[in-house]
Design an enzyme around this catalytic site. Structure first.
Site, PDB file in Angstrom:
ATOM      1  N   GLY A  38       0.858  -1.196   0.000  1.00 42.86           N
ATOM      2  CA  GLY A  38       0.000   0.000   0.000  1.00 42.86           C
ATOM      3  C   GLY A  38       0.882   1.230   0.000  1.00 42.86           C
ATOM      4  N   HIS A  56       7.533  -3.852   2.571  1.00 40.14           N
ATOM      5  CA  HIS A  56       7.855  -2.644   1.813  1.00 40.14           C
ATOM      6  C   HIS A  56       8.371  -1.588   2.791  1.00 40.14           C
ATOM      7  CE1 HIS A  56       5.278  -4.518  -1.177  1.00 40.14           C
ATOM      8  NE2 HIS A  56       5.578  -3.590  -2.048  1.00 40.14           N
ATOM      9  N   GLU A  69       9.718   3.351   0.184  1.00 41.92           N
ATOM     10  CA  GLU A  69       9.336   3.630  -1.211  1.00 41.92           C
ATOM     11  C   GLU A  69       8.614   4.979  -1.246  1.00 41.92           C
ATOM     12  OE1 GLU A  69       6.376   1.051  -2.873  1.00 41.92           O
ATOM     13  OE2 GLU A  69       6.857   1.556  -4.946  1.00 41.92           O
ATOM     14  N   ASP A 108       8.200  -6.332  -9.519  1.00 39.48           N
ATOM     15  CA  ASP A 108       7.093  -5.610  -8.885  1.00 39.48           C
ATOM     16  C   ASP A 108       5.805  -5.819  -9.696  1.00 39.48           C
ATOM     17  OD1 ASP A 108       6.044  -4.146  -6.824  1.00 39.48           O
ATOM     18  OD2 ASP A 108       6.875  -2.224  -7.424  1.00 39.48           O
ATOM     19  N   ASP A 109       5.163  -4.756 -10.194  1.00 35.67           N
ATOM     20  CA  ASP A 109       3.906  -4.908 -10.948  1.00 35.67           C
ATOM     21  C   ASP A 109       4.164  -4.795 -12.448  1.00 35.67           C
ATOM     22  OD1 ASP A 109       1.744  -5.029  -8.794  1.00 35.67           O
ATOM     23  OD2 ASP A 109       2.922  -3.296  -8.195  1.00 35.67           O
TER      24      ASP A 109
END
Ligand SMILES: [Zn+2]
Length: 493
Positions: free
Chosen positions: A290, A321, A324, A402-403
């Site tokens: 998130g 995470h 970031e 990652d994405d």
């Protein structure tokens, strides 16, 4: 006569064995140094065209991909193909919003699809047939069956779920894209197909281990009924046993994930630990995701929760995470305090010198995601990225996608970026691959197997290039060149 050696024989033998091991280690190190692949790699790096380098890096054995969010992990073309194919999606039709009328009511169907969570009003929001049928006729007319989109609409649908246009950045990614296609990623037919598709694609790129961030919650049947986590586990376990999954040669594990800025994040963490604890053959760790520029999810909010979990459970990997964000703060340090041994991104560690120094030459890994960090504009120019500081100060790092579905990229792009921007040495490349397995949360027996397979793969890859002309060898490789590479590295296919 007293045999004085009898009593000490084991110790003497032990000493001799240690000496022999030490000598053979020295021999191996010397042999490795003499057979170093470094000069071959330096020649390839300095003389290859982008296409030749890409082909070489495509085939490079790469170890594991540790930071890959399941729903963002597959190229969107594959998602659309599976979502439209009734033979693979359980015979369903999905509907996507192609216009917005003034119906004077909420046409999103979110009350059914997302149990009432807020979602922006957007084009190409995709929903289940059962949800579409429940809408008023005015709302229904905003949608079109996914399988009936024309060529232009198909291209627009794909573009709507990617960051492929100037000006689309973090907000588009975090606030819009996920709402467009959330239902597809909660489907028990589509997800297993996506999983095996990814195993094949990453396997083709020389990866042997994938550790997906995948919370087993929120899945729904085509009629909208929610699917218990236990069933999600069974569905994925069954799919992984099938022939095509096994043939990919890729080992898969999952981490459970809590969404950190939500008001119930603490409960999600507790639920995540409990689930991992009772499904350790597939789920091996816990993560928090998130957007981190939402202060509601700051790491120290969860210190008591993680301490409570440590009283209850052992042996559950923590990769969280951290850092970031653009601004300097102590979030990486705070995330280590939560118990993480791996940090996702870790970007602003660079502005926290005490923690940076603390992490040198220790057993903490940073999961770097170069393309993600560039596309989401944390480092629009990768020359500014802290990755080489981490790598060359002796903080273990590995590369991750990652994405990648939203940025049209693959694992080769991560390596290509790192080589081009930071002039990687061969021993750095091999160490990153090795560390991506060494720090994986998979059980020790499987890990040992993966690491020895990796060492074997690297040795035979080096030998192949030592014994032949690299220009000749790379000319026979047909890499899957990603759209990101075509746009960014000027490689033509
Ligand atoms: Zn991530």
């Amino acid at each position: 006569m007293i045999n004085i050696y009898g009593k000490y024989r084991p110790a003497i033998l032990g000493g001799l064995i240690l000496m022999l091991v030490a000598i053979s280690d020295q021999l191996i190190t010397k042999a490795e140094a003499e057979n170093s692949f470094e000069p071959v790699w330096e020649e390839i790096k300095s003389q290859s065209t982008p296409a030749q380098l890409y082909a070489f890096l495509f085939q490079l054995p790469k170890g594991g991909n540790l930071h890959t969010h399941f729903a963002g992990s597959v190229p969107m073309e594959y998602l659309l193909e599976i979502a439209r194919d009734k033979n693979r999606n359980g015979g369903q039709e999905f509907y996507t919003r192609v216009k917005i009328n003034n119906c004077g009511e909420d046409c999103s169907g979110r009350r059914l699809d997302y149990a009432g969570t807020s979602a922006p009003i957007v084009y190409f929001q995709t929903t289940r047939e059962v949800t579409w049928k429940s809408l008023s006729s005015c709302c229904q007319s905003e949608y079109k069956p996914l399988s009936a989109l024309n060529e232009e609409e198909t291209a627009a649908w794909l573009s709507s779920v990617k960051l492929d246009r100037p000006g689309e950045g973090r907000n588009e990614f975090f606030e819009v894209i996920w709402h467009r296609m959330g239902v597809l990623f909660s489907d028990p037919h589509i997800n297993p197909e996506l999983l095996v598709t990814n195993m094949k694609l990453f396997g083709d790129e020389g990866l042997r281990y994938l550790e997906f961030q995948l919370p087993p919650r929120g899945w729904r049947h085509s009629d909208g009924r929610s699917i218990p986590a236990e069933e999600v586990y069974e569905i994925l376990k069954e799919r992984l046993k099938q022939e095509d999954a096994v043939a990919s040669g890729v080992t898969v594990r999952f981490r459970n994930v809590a969404i950190r800025y939500l008001s119930n994040a603490e409960a999600q963490i507790e639920e995540a630990f409990a689930f991992v604890d009772s499904h350790r053959d597939l789920w091996v760790g816990v993560d928090m995701a998130g957007r981190e520029d939402d202060d509601k999810g700051h790491p120290l909010r969860f210190l008591e929760t993680f301490r409570k979990m440590r009283k209850r459970y052992g042996g559950i990997g923590l990769s969280i995470h951290g850092g970031e964000v653009d601004e300097p703060n102590t979030h990486v340090r705070d995330t280590l305090l939560l118990g993480a041994t791996r940090i996702g991104h870790g970007l602003n560690l660079i502005s926290d010198p005490d923690t940076l120094l603390y992490m040198r030459n220790r057993e903490y890994l940073i999961e770097s995601c170069l393309v993600s960090n560039r596309v989401l504009e944390y480092f629009p120019n990768l020359d500014d990225h802290p990755f080489p500081e981490f790598l060359r100060l002796g903080i273990p790092v590995c590369l991750n996608t990652d994405d990648r579905g939203m940025w049209d990229s693959n694992m080769t792009d991560e390596y290509f970026s790192a080589v081009k921007h930071f002039n990687l040495r061969w021993d750095e490349i091999v160490k990153m691959g090795r560390d991506s397995l060494h720090y994986a949360f998979v059980d020790n027996a499987k890990k040992a197997e993966l690491i020895s397979a990796y060492e074997r793969d690297v040795a035979s890859f080096e030998m192949k290039y030592q014994n032949a002309n690299w220009r000749e060898l790379t000319s026979h490789i047909e890499p899957a060149i990603s759209p990101y590479a075509l746009r960014t590295f000027k490689i033509s296919n």
